[in-house]
Design a protein around this motif. Structure first.
Motif, PDB file in Angstrom:
ATOM      1  N   LEU A  44       0.755  -1.336   0.181  1.00  0.00           N
ATOM      2  CA  LEU A  44       0.106   0.025  -0.052  1.00  0.00           C
ATOM      3  C   LEU A  44       0.723   1.200   0.125  1.00  0.00           C
ATOM      4  O   LEU A  44       0.482   2.321  -0.595  1.00  0.00           O
ATOM      5  N   TRP A  91       2.137   1.780  -3.490  1.00  0.00           N
ATOM      6  CA  TRP A  91       1.395   1.555  -4.475  1.00  0.00           C
ATOM      7  C   TRP A  91       1.346   2.718  -5.374  1.00  0.00           C
ATOM      8  O   TRP A  91       1.232   3.905  -5.082  1.00  0.00           O
ATOM      9  N   PRO A 123      -6.285   1.372  -3.468  1.00  0.00           N
ATOM     10  CA  PRO A 123      -5.787   0.760  -2.292  1.00  0.00           C
ATOM     11  C   PRO A 123      -6.778   0.089  -1.275  1.00  0.00           C
ATOM     12  O   PRO A 123      -6.723  -0.963  -0.875  1.00  0.00           O
ATOM     13  N   GLN A 124      -8.166   0.955  -1.281  1.00  0.00           N
ATOM     14  CA  GLN A 124      -9.116   0.448  -0.479  1.00  0.00           C
ATOM     15  C   GLN A 124      -9.657  -1.063  -1.201  1.00  0.00           C
ATOM     16  O   GLN A 124      -9.942  -1.970  -0.378  1.00  0.00           O
ATOM     17  N   VAL A 159      -7.257  -3.836  -0.252  1.00  0.00           N
ATOM     18  CA  VAL A 159      -7.536  -4.327   1.233  1.00  0.00           C
ATOM     19  C   VAL A 159      -8.561  -5.173   1.151  1.00  0.00           C
ATOM     20  O   VAL A 159      -8.577  -6.304   1.846  1.00  0.00           O
ATOM     21  N   ALA A 191       0.206   0.105   6.953  1.00  0.00           N
ATOM     22  CA  ALA A 191       0.484   1.158   5.895  1.00  0.00           C
ATOM     23  C   ALA A 191       1.507   2.433   6.291  1.00  0.00           C
ATOM     24  O   ALA A 191       2.629   2.745   5.824  1.00  0.00           O
ATOM     25  N   PHE A 234      -2.786   7.913   5.579  1.00  0.00           N
ATOM     26  CA  PHE A 234      -3.314   6.755   6.220  1.00  0.00           C
ATOM     27  C   PHE A 234      -3.543   7.002   7.467  1.00  0.00           C
ATOM     28  O   PHE A 234      -4.665   6.070   8.079  1.00  0.00           O
ATOM     29  N   LEU A 259      -7.871   4.516   4.465  1.00  0.00           N
ATOM     30  CA  LEU A 259      -8.135   3.159   3.959  1.00  0.00           C
ATOM     31  C   LEU A 259      -9.747   2.898   4.580  1.00  0.00           C
ATOM     32  O   LEU A 259      -9.824   1.568   4.257  1.00  0.00           O
TER      33      LEU A 259
END
Length: 337
Positions: free
Chosen positions: A248, A251, A264-265, A268, A286, A331, A336
């Motif tokens: 993450l 990313w 990213p969500q 996860v 993260a 983060f 997230l």
């Protein structure tokens, strides 16, 4: 990943051939020797013998102090993964009793996206999107492997508690470099305090890659599948969710070489569906990854002040460190969630 010149004259091919005979591998002359460039401080050389291709991995001619130990660990790790579903280079045989340590593995049929996309990936957005999910799936598969296969491989007890002090100490050590004025990293202490305050209470130990990002993945040439996770130099037994945090943290924000990756969500959520691990604190992992990687990169910036690294590279990596701490802030703010 940086390419370095590889001097294959450092390799005694007669001795290698005799050792391969002892391993029961196909005989004959060693042919088609070619260096494999990119990404590692150890040597990789492609060769063929008896109609079979191999990749030889061994220390450089002027080995670093820990080169042989690192290769011993890699060979042991690859042996443990050989009969699992984890996509990793297939270990053929290893010589770990003497130095230089070396091992042979099967070549990986795949490509690295950081150097460009072939077809059909380049023109198929669905494949590119799926590549992101496959990166998460390969990581979830690694997290399922029983760490008992590698007794004594790491120190999982207290692993998370050690992280913040360990990396602050590393940052402090840069002060010994001539000319380095100290870290100018906005949010450094705030991030350290946040990580300490929100430390996860427990975790399930597992095998960690230690540097899990797109440049250390090879993808199948015919689709989105991960063909192999490569460059296992940082592997240990720790908390596999830190590998997910690392993915993450690194990313591609604008999707870099692979346009159209999942968010990213989404990443996860996909990992969570494949894993029994508790992802309720994934933001912490993260942030921890941003913190650690930022401090690691700052080391080159510090060495540049002392004339031990190019100034332009030091400046570039310092800028990356600042970006990582900005991402850590996002983060920490719950991006997230």
């Amino acid at each position: 990943m940086t390419s370095t010149h590889i001097d294959v004259s450092a390799i005694d091919f007669d001795t290698l051939g005799a050792w391969m005979d002892g391993q029961g591998l196909p005989g004959g002359p060693i042919t088609d020797v070619a260096p494999v460039l990119g990404g590692t401080q150890n040597m990789m050389v492609r060769l063929e013998r008896g109609g079979r291709p191999y990749i030889l991995r061994r220390p450089p001619l002027h080995a670093r102090q820990r080169s042989n130990d690192v290769l011993r660990r890699e060979a042991r790790l690859l042996a443990a993964l050989r009969d699992t579903p984890v996509p990793a280079p297939v270990l053929v045989a290893a010589q770990t009793a003497e130095e230089p340590v070396f091992y042979l593995m099967e070549p990986v049929d795949g490509f690295n996206p950081s150097v460009g996309l072939p077809e059909p990936h380049a023109s198929d957005p669905a494949i590119r999107h799926r590549m992101g999910f496959e990166a998460a799936a390969a990581l979830a598969e690694l997290g399922r492997v029983d760490p008992g296969a590698l007794p004594g491989f790491g120190r999982p007890e207290g692993f998370l508690e050690r992280q913040v002090p360990r990396w602050l100490k590393e940052l402090d050590s840069y002060g010994a470099l001539d000319g380095y004025p100290g870290p100018d990293i906005p949010g450094l202490h705030e991030t350290a305090e946040w990580l300490t305050r929100r430390l996860p209470r427990s975790f399930t130990p597992g095998i960690m890659h230690g540097d899990y990002h797109f440049a250390n993945l090879m993808f199948a040439c015919d689709g989105p599948r991960v063909a192999a996770i490569v460059d296992w130099e940082m592997c240990t037994i720790g908390d596999p969710l830190l590998d997910l945090g690392w993915l993450l943290a690194t990313w591609p924000v604008s999707n870099g070489h692979v346009p159209g990756l999942p968010s990213p969500q989404e990443l996860v959520a996909y990992y969570a569906a494949l894993s029994e691990r508790d992802l309720s604190a994934i933001g912490w992992y993260a942030v921890m990854a941003c913190f650690k990687l930022g401090i690691v990169l700052e080391g080159t910036h510090a060495r540049a002040f002392a004339g031990k690294a190019p100034k332009d590279i030091g400046d570039l990596l310092h800028a990356t460190t600042l970006e990582l701490f900005e991402r850590a802030r996002e983060f920490m703010d719950g991006v997230l969630d």
